[in-house]
Design a protein around this motif. Structure first.
Motif, PDB file in Angstrom:
ATOM      1  N   LEU A  22       0.846  -1.186   0.000  1.00  0.00           N
ATOM      2  CA  LEU A  22       0.000   0.000   0.000  1.00  0.00           C
ATOM      3  C   LEU A  22       0.883   1.238   0.000  1.00  0.00           C
ATOM      4  O   LEU A  22       1.881   1.281   0.739  1.00  0.00           O
ATOM      5  N   HIS A  23       0.549   2.225  -0.796  1.00  0.00           N
ATOM      6  CA  HIS A  23       1.252   3.504  -0.725  1.00  0.00           C
ATOM      7  C   HIS A  23       0.769   4.187   0.551  1.00  0.00           C
ATOM      8  O   HIS A  23      -0.425   4.451   0.714  1.00  0.00           O
ATOM      9  N   LEU A  24       1.684   4.442   1.485  1.00  0.00           N
ATOM     10  CA  LEU A  24       1.299   4.932   2.807  1.00  0.00           C
ATOM     11  C   LEU A  24       0.573   6.268   2.733  1.00  0.00           C
ATOM     12  O   LEU A  24      -0.461   6.448   3.378  1.00  0.00           O
ATOM     13  N   GLY A  25       1.081   7.203   1.949  1.00  0.00           N
ATOM     14  CA  GLY A  25       0.423   8.505   1.839  1.00  0.00           C
ATOM     15  C   GLY A  25      -0.976   8.388   1.278  1.00  0.00           C
ATOM     16  O   GLY A  25      -1.922   9.018   1.768  1.00  0.00           O
ATOM     17  N   ASP A  71       1.877   8.558  -9.306  1.00  0.00           N
ATOM     18  CA  ASP A  71       2.527   7.902 -10.444  1.00  0.00           C
ATOM     19  C   ASP A  71       3.913   7.364 -10.105  1.00  0.00           C
ATOM     20  O   ASP A  71       4.291   6.296 -10.565  1.00  0.00           O
ATOM     21  N   HIS A  72       4.687   8.119  -9.300  1.00  0.00           N
ATOM     22  CA  HIS A  72       6.054   7.676  -9.000  1.00  0.00           C
ATOM     23  C   HIS A  72       6.067   6.621  -7.899  1.00  0.00           C
ATOM     24  O   HIS A  72       5.238   6.640  -6.992  1.00  0.00           O
ATOM     25  N   LEU A  73       6.997   5.689  -8.021  1.00  0.00           N
ATOM     26  CA  LEU A  73       7.159   4.607  -7.061  1.00  0.00           C
ATOM     27  C   LEU A  73       8.111   5.045  -5.956  1.00  0.00           C
ATOM     28  O   LEU A  73       9.165   5.616  -6.234  1.00  0.00           O
ATOM     29  N   GLY A  74       7.745   4.783  -4.702  1.00  0.00           N
ATOM     30  CA  GLY A  74       8.616   5.099  -3.575  1.00  0.00           C
ATOM     31  C   GLY A  74       9.877   4.249  -3.596  1.00  0.00           C
ATOM     32  O   GLY A  74       9.952   3.228  -4.288  1.00  0.00           O
ATOM     33  N   GLU A  75      10.860   4.654  -2.812  1.00  0.00           N
ATOM     34  CA  GLU A  75      12.155   3.967  -2.772  1.00  0.00           C
ATOM     35  C   GLU A  75      12.151   2.710  -1.901  1.00  0.00           C
ATOM     36  O   GLU A  75      12.885   1.766  -2.163  1.00  0.00           O
ATOM     37  N   MET A  76      11.333   2.697  -0.849  1.00  0.00           N
ATOM     38  CA  MET A  76      11.411   1.635   0.153  1.00  0.00           C
ATOM     39  C   MET A  76      10.026   1.086   0.480  1.00  0.00           C
ATOM     40  O   MET A  76       9.020   1.752   0.286  1.00  0.00           O
ATOM     41  N   ALA A  77      10.032  -0.123   1.023  1.00  0.00           N
ATOM     42  CA  ALA A  77       8.814  -0.708   1.577  1.00  0.00           C
ATOM     43  C   ALA A  77       9.109  -1.102   3.020  1.00  0.00           C
ATOM     44  O   ALA A  77      10.118  -1.752   3.298  1.00  0.00           O
ATOM     45  N   VAL A  78       8.255  -0.657   3.911  1.00  0.00           N
ATOM     46  CA  VAL A  78       8.344  -1.066   5.308  1.00  0.00           C
ATOM     47  C   VAL A  78       7.414  -2.262   5.445  1.00  0.00           C
ATOM     48  O   VAL A  78       6.206  -2.148   5.217  1.00  0.00           O
ATOM     49  N   ILE A  79       7.980  -3.404   5.759  1.00  0.00           N
ATOM     50  CA  ILE A  79       7.186  -4.626   5.917  1.00  0.00           C
ATOM     51  C   ILE A  79       6.681  -4.664   7.354  1.00  0.00           C
ATOM     52  O   ILE A  79       7.461  -4.542   8.303  1.00  0.00           O
ATOM     53  N   ALA A  80       5.373  -4.814   7.495  1.00  0.00           N
ATOM     54  CA  ALA A  80       4.752  -4.756   8.818  1.00  0.00           C
ATOM     55  C   ALA A  80       3.726  -5.875   8.957  1.00  0.00           C
ATOM     56  O   ALA A  80       3.200  -6.383   7.963  1.00  0.00           O
ATOM     57  N   ILE A 122       1.970  -6.859   5.397  1.00  0.00           N
ATOM     58  CA  ILE A 122       1.800  -5.932   4.288  1.00  0.00           C
ATOM     59  C   ILE A 122       3.089  -5.139   4.097  1.00  0.00           C
ATOM     60  O   ILE A 122       3.928  -5.078   5.002  1.00  0.00           O
ATOM     61  N   GLY A 123       3.218  -4.526   2.943  1.00  0.00           N
ATOM     62  CA  GLY A 123       4.302  -3.591   2.697  1.00  0.00           C
ATOM     63  C   GLY A 123       3.722  -2.192   2.617  1.00  0.00           C
ATOM     64  O   GLY A 123       2.664  -1.983   2.017  1.00  0.00           O
ATOM     65  N   LEU A 124       4.390  -1.243   3.255  1.00  0.00           N
ATOM     66  CA  LEU A 124       3.982   0.154   3.200  1.00  0.00           C
ATOM     67  C   LEU A 124       5.009   0.904   2.363  1.00  0.00           C
ATOM     68  O   LEU A 124       6.175   0.996   2.750  1.00  0.00           O
TER      69      LEU A 124
END
Length: 121
Positions: free
Chosen positions: A54-57, A67-76, A83-85
């Motif tokens: 999920l895109h956190l914002g 449109d742009h992909l974030g750099e990191m995923a926080v796995i929680a 899930i990945g944030l």
């Protein structure tokens, strides 16, 4: 005091409670999947499993992914689901005081006031 991981998503700084976090990874391009959840970016492989990202914002705003992909995923692990944030940057773990009213949860740290991801995503 509660330890939180400070992350940046867009121009927002968010604190994620450390006790529900598993790891922070570099985000690879997710596999798109049909979904009624606008913040769902897709699925990524993590340790021989596909997990939703999920895109956190977007999740906090109730909006679609940018449109742009974030750099990191926080796995929680939230409500016994992994899930990945998607975030732009994860910076540090810091202690924070959690206060809650009927509308929101606030974390006050020495850095800034930051919003907390709701427990049901």
């Amino acid at each position: 005091m509660t330890d939180v991981l400070l992350v940046r998503v867009g121009d927002r700084q968010v604190g994620l409670v450390v006790e529900s976090l598993v790891e922070v990874i570099e985000l690879t391009h997710p596999f798109p999947v049909p979904s009624a959840t606008p913040a769902l970016r897709g699925l990524i492989p993590v340790r021989q499993r596909l997990i939703p990202v999920l895109h956190l914002g977007a999740a906090l705003d109730g909006a679609a992914c940018p449109d742009h992909l974030g750099e990191m995923a926080v796995i929680a692990t939230i409500d016994e689901r992994t899930i990945g944030l998607e975030v732009d940057y994860a910076s540090e773990i810091t202690p924070a005081v959690v206060t809650q009213d009927r509308k929101s949860t606030r974390l006050n740290s020495s850095h800034t006031d930051i919003s907390r991801m709701p427990s049901s995503a």
